[in-house]
Design a protein around this motif. Structure first.
Motif, PDB file in Angstrom:
ATOM      1  N   ASN A  86       0.812  -1.217   0.000  1.00  0.00           N
ATOM      2  CA  ASN A  86       0.000   0.000   0.000  1.00  0.00           C
ATOM      3  C   ASN A  86       0.847   1.269   0.000  1.00  0.00           C
ATOM      4  N   ALA A  87       2.137   1.132  -0.254  1.00  0.00           N
ATOM      5  CA  ALA A  87       3.037   2.291  -0.268  1.00  0.00           C
ATOM      6  C   ALA A  87       2.816   3.108  -1.539  1.00  0.00           C
ATOM      7  N   PRO A  88       3.232   4.374  -1.526  1.00  0.00           N
ATOM      8  CA  PRO A  88       3.130   5.191  -2.745  1.00  0.00           C
ATOM      9  C   PRO A  88       3.928   4.563  -3.889  1.00  0.00           C
ATOM     10  N   ALA A  89       3.584   4.948  -5.113  1.00  0.00           N
ATOM     11  CA  ALA A  89       4.198   4.351  -6.304  1.00  0.00           C
ATOM     12  C   ALA A  89       5.717   4.416  -6.272  1.00  0.00           C
ATOM     13  N   GLY A  90       6.286   5.551  -5.881  1.00  0.00           N
ATOM     14  CA  GLY A  90       7.743   5.683  -5.869  1.00  0.00           C
ATOM     15  C   GLY A  90       8.407   4.739  -4.893  1.00  0.00           C
ATOM     16  N   THR A  91       7.851   4.612  -3.702  1.00  0.00           N
ATOM     17  CA  THR A  91       8.393   3.715  -2.683  1.00  0.00           C
ATOM     18  C   THR A  91       8.263   2.271  -3.134  1.00  0.00           C
ATOM     19  N   ARG A  92       7.087   1.944  -3.658  1.00  0.00           N
ATOM     20  CA  ARG A  92       6.841   0.570  -4.116  1.00  0.00           C
ATOM     21  C   ARG A  92       7.786   0.210  -5.256  1.00  0.00           C
ATOM     22  N   ALA A  93       8.015   1.152  -6.165  1.00  0.00           N
ATOM     23  CA  ALA A  93       8.913   0.900  -7.293  1.00  0.00           C
ATOM     24  C   ALA A  93      10.320   0.594  -6.800  1.00  0.00           C
ATOM     25  N   ALA A  94      10.797   1.338  -5.802  1.00  0.00           N
ATOM     26  CA  ALA A  94      12.149   1.112  -5.279  1.00  0.00           C
ATOM     27  C   ALA A  94      12.269  -0.277  -4.655  1.00  0.00           C
ATOM     28  N   VAL A  95      11.267  -0.680  -3.898  1.00  0.00           N
ATOM     29  CA  VAL A  95      11.283  -2.010  -3.271  1.00  0.00           C
ATOM     30  C   VAL A  95      11.253  -3.091  -4.343  1.00  0.00           C
ATOM     31  N   GLU A  96      10.412  -2.913  -5.345  1.00  0.00           N
ATOM     32  CA  GLU A  96      10.306  -3.909  -6.414  1.00  0.00           C
ATOM     33  C   GLU A  96      11.583  -3.974  -7.245  1.00  0.00           C
ATOM     34  N   GLU A  97      12.272  -2.841  -7.385  1.00  0.00           N
ATOM     35  CA  GLU A  97      13.564  -2.842  -8.088  1.00  0.00           C
ATOM     36  C   GLU A  97      14.560  -3.739  -7.363  1.00  0.00           C
ATOM     37  N   ARG A  98      14.608  -3.599  -6.037  1.00  0.00           N
ATOM     38  CA  ARG A  98      15.522  -4.427  -5.247  1.00  0.00           C
ATOM     39  C   ARG A  98      15.171  -5.903  -5.359  1.00  0.00           C
ATOM     40  N   LEU A  99      13.875  -6.195  -5.400  1.00  0.00           N
ATOM     41  CA  LEU A  99      13.449  -7.586  -5.569  1.00  0.00           C
ATOM     42  C   LEU A  99      13.891  -8.101  -6.935  1.00  0.00           C
ATOM     43  N   GLY A 100      13.735  -7.297  -7.972  1.00  0.00           N
ATOM     44  CA  GLY A 100      14.189  -7.686  -9.310  1.00  0.00           C
ATOM     45  C   GLY A 100      15.685  -7.932  -9.350  1.00  0.00           C
ATOM     46  N   SER A 101      16.457  -7.102  -8.652  1.00  0.00           N
ATOM     47  CA  SER A 101      17.909  -7.297  -8.589  1.00  0.00           C
ATOM     48  C   SER A 101      18.255  -8.604  -7.886  1.00  0.00           C
TER      49      SER A 101
END
Length: 194
Positions: A86-101
């Motif tokens: 439920n985080a804002p788009a920018g925060t969620r994107a950063a977390v998902e980037e780390r997961l992708g890495s």
């Protein structure tokens, strides 16, 4: 011009302004709903990816007992991604980037295990993950398009007058912060002889 015709003209003008305001308000509502729908599409695909990770970890674990740190890191990144739902788009994107890495690192580690690369379950999971990554990219493009349309409408005159009056806010794009993270993990399907 008589007083009656002047009053009639003012009433007609007021009705036209009201109709205009309602039309713009409805366009703003529609664009906001499209943006929320776009975010929902991203969210569905990210959940699909998060749900696939435990199976992938278990499959890799069977072949790579000494790669525990990599698997723990991936599991932790998955936990953080689910917690940021439920985080804002920018925060969620950063977390998902780390997961992708972390996923990319897992696939790099898997390259060192020929038996794992040949495993049917690993190959099926890898193919499914590749499909999910494609869907995530499509959902991100759709979402960013809806954000562009909403933000343009909010910034455009005269709709900006209605947007400000009723508290419509610009939405954030789903962006990748670092250029190195913009690339998806390279997934190799099948045995390429390596």
């Amino acid at each position: 011009m008589t007083l009656g015709s002047l009053i009639g003209a003012l009433i007609a003008l007021a009705v036209l302004l009201l109709v205009w305001a309602v039309l713009i308000y409805n366009r703003l509502v529609a664009r906001k709903q499209q943006t929320q729908e776009g975010w929902s599409g991203i969210d569905v695909q990210l959940k699909r990816r998060a749900n696939l990770i435990p199976n992938l970890v278990e499959t890799v674990k069977a072949y790579t007992a000494h790669e525990r740190r990599t698997l723990e890191s991936l599991t932790e990144m998955r936990r953080r991604a689910l917690a940021a739902e439920n985080a804002p788009a920018g925060t969620r994107a950063a977390v998902e980037e780390r997961l992708g890495s972390a996923l990319g690192h897992l696939f790099a580690v898997a390259e060192n295990y020929p038996d794992l690369k040949a495993s049917d379950s690993y190959l099926a999971l890898q193919e499914e993950l590749s499909d999910i990554e494609d869907h995530i990219q499509m959902a991100r493009r759709y979402y960013n398009g809806t954000v562009r349309n909403l933000n343009t409408l909010i910034d455009s005159f005269p709709s900006t007058l209605i947007a400000q009056r009723f508290g419509f806010m610009k939405a954030d794009y789903y962006e990748v912060d670092q250029a190195a993270d913009r690339a998806l993990p390279q997934l190799r399907l099948g045995d390429d002889g390596a």
